[in-house]
Design an enzyme around this catalytic site. Structure first.
Site, mmCIF file in Angstrom:
data_model
loop_
_atom_site.group_PDB
_atom_site.id
_atom_site.type_symbol
_atom_site.label_atom_id
_atom_site.label_comp_id
_atom_site.label_asym_id
_atom_site.label_seq_id
_atom_site.Cartn_x
_atom_site.Cartn_y
_atom_site.Cartn_z
ATOM 1 C CD GLU A 163 -12.610 12.499 5.551
ATOM 2 O OE1 GLU A 163 -11.363 12.421 5.475
ATOM 3 O OE2 GLU A 163 -13.210 12.729 6.621
ATOM 4 C CB SER A 219 -8.109 10.329 12.651
ATOM 5 O OG SER A 219 -7.511 9.084 12.362
HETATM 6 O O1 KIV Z 1 -6.603 10.634 9.495
HETATM 7 C C1 KIV Z 1 -7.393 9.752 9.137
HETATM 8 O O2 KIV Z 1 -7.822 8.889 9.907
HETATM 9 C C2 KIV Z 1 -7.845 9.759 7.763
HETATM 10 C C3 KIV Z 1 -9.087 8.977 7.471
HETATM 11 C C4 KIV Z 1 -10.277 9.803 7.814
HETATM 12 C C5 KIV Z 1 -9.131 8.527 6.070
HETATM 13 O O3 KIV Z 1 -7.289 10.410 6.940
#
Ligand code: KIV
Length: 266
Positions: A181, A46
Site C-alpha cells: 500500500e 477499513s
Molecule cells: O483494510 C483494508 O481495506 C485494507 C486495504 C486498504 C487494502 O487493508
C-alpha cells in the site's frame, strides 16, 4: 465463476493475468462483486472507517471482523476470501494463532496482517498449521500513529532496500501473498519481480500482480471527503452497481487501471 483458490491466484501470476480484489463487508456486496467477476474479497479492517464511521481502523475488534467475514461468506459465489487481523490482534504469536483460527472458522481462506520482518515467526507458525497469510507492507494503517499520518512508504534507497529484503524474508517464512500500500511504483515492480507469490497493490502502480481498492472509495462514497490519489471513482459514467464493479474488473484485467496518475514516485 469456478471457486478461486490460492492455486488459481498463483496461476494468474504465472500467466501474467492481473488479479482483481475489492474490499467487501456484507453478503449483498459479496454477491454483487462475484457477479461482476471480482476474484478476491477482502474483509478489510477499513470497515472501521467506512461502515462504523471511526476515523481510523484501530477500534475494530476480532469479533467485528468475524461478524463481517461470516456475512461475506454467506453472499460469496466462489471468490477467495481474505480477512484482516485487526489492531493488536497479532501482538504475540499465541494471539496470532488464536485470532487467525477465529477468522478462518468464520469463513476466511487467508488472513492478512500488517507489518514487516518481525512477523516472520508468526507467518511460519500459521503456514505450518495450514493458515495462508497475506502480509500487508508499505503504508500499514494500523500504525498511523507511529507513521505520523497516511504517508507513502519506501521512498529513498535505505527504506526501499529494507522493504525488498523484508518481502523476500517473509516469502521465505511462508507468506502466500503480499499486499503493498502506498509504495513507489518502481519499488512495487521490483518486489513483484523478486517474489514468486502474488503481489497485490493499492497505490503501488500498475506492475503488481493485481489491484485492490476499498469498495466505498471506488463507488465514490467517501464520507470524509478525502479521496486518496490512487482511487478512481468507477461509478462515474455508470448507471448501476454492476456496471461500476464490472468496469473495475475490466480495467484491472486490461491494466488500464491504475494509470500513472494513481501512482507515487520514489
Ligand atoms: O483494510 C483494508 O481495506 C485494507 C486495504 C486498504 C487494502 O487493508
Amino acid at each position: 465463476m469456478p471457486d478461486i483458490t490460492l492455486t488459481t491466484l498463483q496461476g494468474l501470476k504465472q500467466k501474467g493475468e492481473k488479479i482483481t480484489m475489492l474490499t467487501c463487508y456484507d453478503a449483498t456486496f459479496a454477491h454483487a462483486s462475484c457477479a461482476a467477476g471480482v476474484e478476491v474479497l477482502l474483509i478489510g479492517d477499513s470497515l472501521g472507517m467506512v461502515t462504523q464511521g471511526h476515523d481510523s481502523t484501530l477500534p475494530v475488534t476480532v469479533a467485528d471482523m468475524c461478524y463481517h467475514t461470516a456475512s461475506v461468506k454467506r453472499g460469496n459465489q466462489g471468490a477467495f476470501i481474505i480477512a484482516d487481523l485487526p489492531f493488536m490482534a497479532y501482538a504475540t504469536v499465541e494471539q496470532t494463532l488464536h485470532n487467525s483460527g477465529l477468522l478462518m472458522q468464520a469463513g476466511a481462506h487467508m488472513v492478512k496482517i500488517e507489518g514487516a520482518a518481525w512477523l516472520a515467526d508468526s507467518i511460519r507458525q500459521l503456514a505450518e498449521r495450514g493458515v495462508p497469510v497475506c502480509v500487508h507492507m508499505g503504508l500499514t494503517p494500523q500504525s498511523v500513529n507511529l507513521l505520523g499520518g497516511y504517508k507513502v512508504q519506501g521512498r529513498g534507497e535505505a527504506q526501499a532496500r529494507q522493504m525488498r529484503a523484508d518481502a523476500i524474508a517473509l516469502e521465505q517464512a511462508g507468506a502466500a501473498m503480499i499486499l503493498l500500500e502506498c509504495v513507489p511504483s518502481e519499488l512495487a515492480a521490483e518486489i513483484t519481480q523478486a517474489v514468486k507469490v502474488p503481489v497485490i497493490g493499492i497505490g503501488a502502480g500498475s506492475a503488481t500482480d493485481g489491484q485492490v481498492l476499498v469498495l466505498h472509495d471506488m463507488l465514490g462514497l467517501s464520507i470524509s471527503g478525502r479521496v486518496p490519489k490512487f482511487v478512481k471513482n468507477f461509478m462515474s459514467g455508470q448507471d448501476s452497481l454492476h456496471g461500476a464493479l464490472s468496469a473495475y474488473v475490466s480495467e484491472v484485467k486490461a491494466a488500464t487501471f491504475p494509470g500513472i496518475e494513481h501512482g507515487f514516485s520514489a
